[in-house]
Every structure is written in C-alpha cells, then in structure tokens.
Design an enzyme around this catalytic site. Structure first.
Site, PDB file in Angstrom:
ATOM      1  N   ASN A  67       0.943  -1.130  -0.010  1.00 15.03           N
ATOM      2  CA  ASN A  67      -0.063   0.070   0.036  1.00 15.03           C
ATOM      3  C   ASN A  67       0.751   1.198  -0.057  1.00 15.03           C
ATOM      4  O   ASN A  67       2.046   1.371   0.662  1.00 15.03           O
ATOM      5  CB  ASN A  67      -0.934   0.059   1.248  1.00 15.03           C
ATOM      6  CG  ASN A  67      -0.319   0.587   2.379  1.00 15.03           C
ATOM      7  OD1 ASN A  67      -0.502   1.805   2.314  1.00 15.03           O
ATOM      8  ND2 ASN A  67       0.101   0.017   3.543  1.00 15.03           N
ATOM      9  N   LEU A  71      -0.473   8.480   3.970  1.00 17.31           N
ATOM     10  CA  LEU A  71      -0.810   9.389   5.199  1.00 17.31           C
ATOM     11  C   LEU A  71      -2.254  10.113   4.968  1.00 17.31           C
ATOM     12  O   LEU A  71      -2.260  11.064   5.523  1.00 17.31           O
ATOM     13  CB  LEU A  71       0.217   9.899   5.616  1.00 17.31           C
ATOM     14  CG  LEU A  71       1.426   9.085   6.180  1.00 17.31           C
ATOM     15  CD1 LEU A  71       2.599  10.023   6.636  1.00 17.31           C
ATOM     16  CD2 LEU A  71       0.988   8.200   7.445  1.00 17.31           C
ATOM     17  N   CYS A 126       6.270   5.329   8.443  1.00 16.90           N
ATOM     18  CA  CYS A 126       5.677   4.829   7.393  1.00 16.90           C
ATOM     19  C   CYS A 126       6.713   4.842   6.291  1.00 16.90           C
ATOM     20  O   CYS A 126       7.479   5.925   6.169  1.00 16.90           O
ATOM     21  CB  CYS A 126       4.677   6.009   7.074  1.00 16.90           C
ATOM     22  SG  CYS A 126       3.944   5.944   5.480  1.00 16.90           S
ATOM     23  N   ASN A 186       6.491  -1.748  11.179  1.00 19.89           N
ATOM     24  CA  ASN A 186       5.698  -1.484  10.164  1.00 19.89           C
ATOM     25  C   ASN A 186       5.843  -2.001   8.750  1.00 19.89           C
ATOM     26  O   ASN A 186       6.604  -2.887   8.953  1.00 19.89           O
ATOM     27  CB  ASN A 186       6.035   0.209  10.062  1.00 19.89           C
ATOM     28  CG  ASN A 186       4.534   1.163   9.473  1.00 19.89           C
ATOM     29  OD1 ASN A 186       3.912   0.697   8.756  1.00 19.89           O
ATOM     30  ND2 ASN A 186       4.351   2.327   9.935  1.00 19.89           N
ATOM     31  N   THR A 187       5.242  -1.481   7.751  1.00 18.22           N
ATOM     32  CA  THR A 187       5.505  -2.204   6.599  1.00 18.22           C
ATOM     33  C   THR A 187       6.785  -2.089   5.868  1.00 18.22           C
ATOM     34  O   THR A 187       7.726  -1.182   6.269  1.00 18.22           O
ATOM     35  CB  THR A 187       4.419  -1.672   5.606  1.00 18.22           C
ATOM     36  OG1 THR A 187       4.553  -0.177   5.383  1.00 18.22           O
ATOM     37  CG2 THR A 187       2.769  -1.935   5.814  1.00 18.22           C
ATOM     38  N   GLY A 259      -3.853  -6.413  11.066  1.00 17.57           N
ATOM     39  CA  GLY A 259      -4.069  -5.565   9.946  1.00 17.57           C
ATOM     40  C   GLY A 259      -4.499  -6.373   8.747  1.00 17.57           C
ATOM     41  O   GLY A 259      -5.592  -6.315   8.817  1.00 17.57           O
TER      42      GLY A 259
HETATM   43  C1  LIG Z   1      -3.917  -0.182   3.913  1.00 12.77           C
HETATM   44  C2  LIG Z   1      -2.880  -0.148   4.826  1.00 12.77           C
HETATM   45  C3  LIG Z   1      -2.868   1.453   5.601  1.00 12.77           C
HETATM   46  C4  LIG Z   1      -1.802   1.428   6.710  1.00 12.77           C
HETATM   47  N1  LIG Z   1      -1.632   2.632   7.260  1.00 12.77           N
HETATM   48  C5  LIG Z   1      -1.005   2.714   8.396  1.00 12.77           C
HETATM   49  C6  LIG Z   1      -0.970   4.149   9.231  1.00 12.77           C
HETATM   50  O1  LIG Z   1      -1.641   5.057   8.716  1.00 12.77           O
HETATM   51  N2  LIG Z   1      -0.125   4.093  10.335  1.00 12.77           N
HETATM   52  C7  LIG Z   1       0.930   3.275  10.551  1.00 12.77           C
HETATM   53  O2  LIG Z   1       1.523   3.311  11.746  1.00 12.77           O
HETATM   54  N3  LIG Z   1       0.782   2.046   9.899  1.00 12.77           N
HETATM   55  C8  LIG Z   1      -0.092   1.602   9.108  1.00 12.77           C
HETATM   56  N4  LIG Z   1      -0.133   0.371   8.386  1.00 12.77           N
HETATM   57  C9  LIG Z   1       0.797  -0.620   8.691  1.00 12.77           C
HETATM   58  C10 LIG Z   1       0.010  -1.661   9.741  1.00 12.77           C
HETATM   59  O3  LIG Z   1      -0.470  -0.843  11.044  1.00 12.77           O
HETATM   60  C11 LIG Z   1       0.930  -2.663   9.960  1.00 12.77           C
HETATM   61  O4  LIG Z   1       2.149  -2.071  10.555  1.00 12.77           O
HETATM   62  C12 LIG Z   1       1.429  -3.424   8.783  1.00 12.77           C
HETATM   63  O5  LIG Z   1       0.165  -3.566   7.912  1.00 12.77           O
HETATM   64  C13 LIG Z   1       1.933  -5.039   9.170  1.00 12.77           C
HETATM   65  O6  LIG Z   1       0.768  -5.737   9.713  1.00 12.77           O
HETATM   66  P1  LIG Z   1      -0.082  -6.648   9.009  1.00 12.77           P
HETATM   67  O7  LIG Z   1       0.850  -7.623   8.164  1.00 12.77           O
HETATM   68  O8  LIG Z   1      -1.089  -7.455  10.034  1.00 12.77           O
HETATM   69  O9  LIG Z   1      -1.200  -5.808   8.060  1.00 12.77           O
HETATM   70  C14 LIG Z   1      -0.984   0.293   7.106  1.00 12.77           C
HETATM   71  C15 LIG Z   1      -1.109  -1.051   6.537  1.00 12.77           C
HETATM   72  C16 LIG Z   1      -2.056  -1.030   5.521  1.00 12.77           C
HETATM   73  C17 LIG Z   1      -2.098  -2.609   4.763  1.00 12.77           C
END
Ligand SMILES: Cc1cc2nc3c(=O)[nH]c(=O)nc-3n(C[C@H](O)[C@H](O)[C@H](O)COP(=O)(O)O)c2cc1C
Length: 298
Positions: A67, A71, A126, A186-187, A259
């Site tokens: 993604n 922000l 991020c 985070n990602t 997430g």
């Molecule tokens: C569509 C999307 C939007 C996200 N937006 C944010 C965000 O605004 N702030 C943040 O700290 N992490 C954001 N993340 C990261 C997630 O909080 C998380 O750290 C990451 O996706 C790994 O977890 P998961 O594999 O369970 O998705 C986002 C992830 C996705 C997929």
C-alpha cells in the site's frame, strides 16, 4: 486465567486492531472493539488534513498487500469526534500520530490524550511519504527528541512504532528508549510491476509490504529488540491466525496487532483469537499470558 496484556491501557485481551485498517471512522472502530478486539489503534493522524496519493494506492495478491495510501487523514482538529465515538465502546483506543518535529508530535499527542485516547503510538516508520515516517525514524537524535517531547507533555503510555526499513532497528529502539514500549513492525518498502503495461502498479511506485510474507521479519525484530532492551513490545506483521500470534508472543510481544488479515478473515478474527488463546492456556495449564511472553529468548 489472565488474558490481559501488561501494556498499561487496560485491554481485556492482547489482540489489537493495527493502524490504517478500517480505522479512519469512529463507528467502524467501535464496531471492531464491540466485536472482541482488546484495543484499537487509529489511522495515523497529522496536524492537517491530507488527501493522500492518487489511486491505485493498494495492491494485493491474496497473500500480501502493498500500500501507498500516503498518510491520508482528516487532520487532528477533525478527529476528536471519531475518538469519542470509538471510546464510547468503553474499550481502549490508541491514537496513532505522525509529524515532522518534536513540537508537532507533542501537540498531536496532547490532543489525542484530551480526546480520550488510552495511549499514543508514534508513527516513526511509514515507508512511502517523503519527509515523514522512516525518514524521521532513521535519525536517532530526532527520534530521541520526539519521544522526550511527547513524554513530557502527556501522562498516558507512549509507544514508538519502528521501521524495518533502516539498517539499525536496534539503534532506533535505543534512541526511542524513553518510550513505554515499541510497536514492531511497520510495512517493508516494496513495489509491484504490471508486466502487461511494463509499469509500476502503484501511483507512488513504491509502497509498504504487509501480510503473511512479512511475518518472519517481524518475529526476528521482536525477538532481537526484546532480547536486547527487555522493554514492552507490541508485535505486528503478517498475523493471520492464533499460531502466528503465539509465535510473536513467544518471541517477546506482550500483545499483537492485526491489519491485513482482516480483509479475508473479517472482524470476527479478534474474538476467535481470544477463544483459541483461552483453550491453549487451559490445555497447557498457563494462568497468566505473561508466562508466555519471550519464552523463545535464549
Ligand atoms: C492499507 C494500510 C494502511 C496502513 N496505514 C498505516 C498508518 O496509517 N499508520 C501506521 O503506523 N501503519 C499503517 N499501516 C501498517 C499496519 O499498521 C501494520 O504495521 C502492517 O500492515 C503490518 O501488519 P499486517 O501484516 O497485519 O497488516 C497500514 C497498513 C495497510 C495495509
């Protein structure tokens, strides 16, 4: 049997909604909390409203997601109402914030506390927006100044969400050492090319990878940072089922966030995970979830 994680916010179970997923709106957060999540993290909120990037902002192959939302958020002044709606569930809400300077983070944290958030999560990680996130998280002096400024202005717990996109996450964690704990990870910066057009799929070209494929990376960071710092950690990255969550807890996480899995598993995942944790603890004669935290650490 004690399922309550020791993360200072009174969550009834260790399964938390991750930032950025179904959490721009107070009613959706409330619904997820009422359906069994122990706590929920808000979308990352900044000082001003941001539109985010043009579509396409998300790519998914069913296993993982990339993604680059950019922000997008309504801005702190417009977000108080959403927190009030979400907290009317009686469950803890963690306010995620992003900014560029210690003063900006401190102002956002104060507002989150005033709105009723139970803790603040600092988005220092991020991977896809210039001037924010990873760029800030990679500067140890700035990280340290941000955490100090926030800590001096609020009295709810402060969690620093760190990035796997730097060579030295442990250094980042040490720089953020005044925080009450860390959220990892985070990602991971990534991209996808459409071979029919020969072009990147996302308008921003780069995005952040999440979902099943990042779990081993998350486990490694949780283990390493817990082992080296001993601090409270909330694990996140690729959790799809109870076994994944247990792996994070054994690596050192006191609680976990979910997430990407929600798009397939639905919001019932939180109640299901809690039931499976209860059965596991009962079958293994474990009275307190804390007994499991970090058992893998040598
Ligand atoms: C569509 C999307 C939007 C996200 N937006 C944010 C965000 O605004 N702030 C943040 O700290 N992490 C954001 N993340 C990261 C997630 O909080 C998380 O750290 C990451 O996706 C790994 O977890 P998961 O594999 O369970 O998705 C986002 C992830 C996705 C997929």
């Amino acid at each position: 049997m004690k399922l309550k994680p020791d993360i200072g916010i009174g969550a009834a179970n260790p399964f938390i909604l991750a930032s950025g997923i179904l959490d721009a709106n107070g009613y959706t957060i409330k619904r997820i909390l009422e359906n069994g999540a122990g706590a929920a993290v808000t979308k990352s909120i900044g000082s001003e409203e941001r539109k985010g990037f043009d579509p396409p902002v998300i790519y998914s192959d069913g296993r993982s997601v990339i993604n680059a939302i950019g922000l997008s958020n309504p801005g702190i002044e417009n977000y108080g109402q959403e927190i009030k709606i979400a907290t009317s569930s009686g469950k803890p809400v963690i306010g995620s914030i992003f900014g560029q300077t210690p003063e900006e983070f401190a102002m956002l944290a104060e507002k989150m506390q005033a709105y009723g958030a139970s803790a603040v999560e600092l988005n220092l990680s991020c991977p896809h927006v210039k001037g924010y996130g990873t760029e800030i998280g990679s500067d140890p002096e700035l990280v340290s100044a941000i955490v100090s400024a926030v800590k001096s202005r609020i009295n709810i717990p402060v969690y620093a969400k760190l990035s796997p996109n730097t060579s030295d996450m442990l250094g980042q964690a040490i720089a953020a050492g005044k925080a009450d704990g860390y959220v990892l990870i985070n990602t991971i910066k990534a991209m996808k090319i459409d071979i029919n057009t020969g072009k990147a799929v996302l308008s921003n070209i780069y995005g952040g990878l999440s979902g099943k494929s990042i779990k081993p990376v998350g486990i490694r960071y949780v283990y390493e940072v817990k082992k080296e710092t001993g601090k409270t950690i909330i694990g996140v990255g690729g959790i799809n089922n109870f076994e994944d969550a247990l792996e994070y807890i054994m690596a050192g996480a006191s609680a976990v966030q979910i997430g990407s899995a929600i798009s397939q598993a639905g919001i019932g995942i939180f109640a299901n995970l809690t039931k499976e944790l209860e059965s596991y603890m009962e079958a293994n004669s474990i009275d307190n979830i804390e007994e499991l935290v970090g058992v893998a650490i040598e």
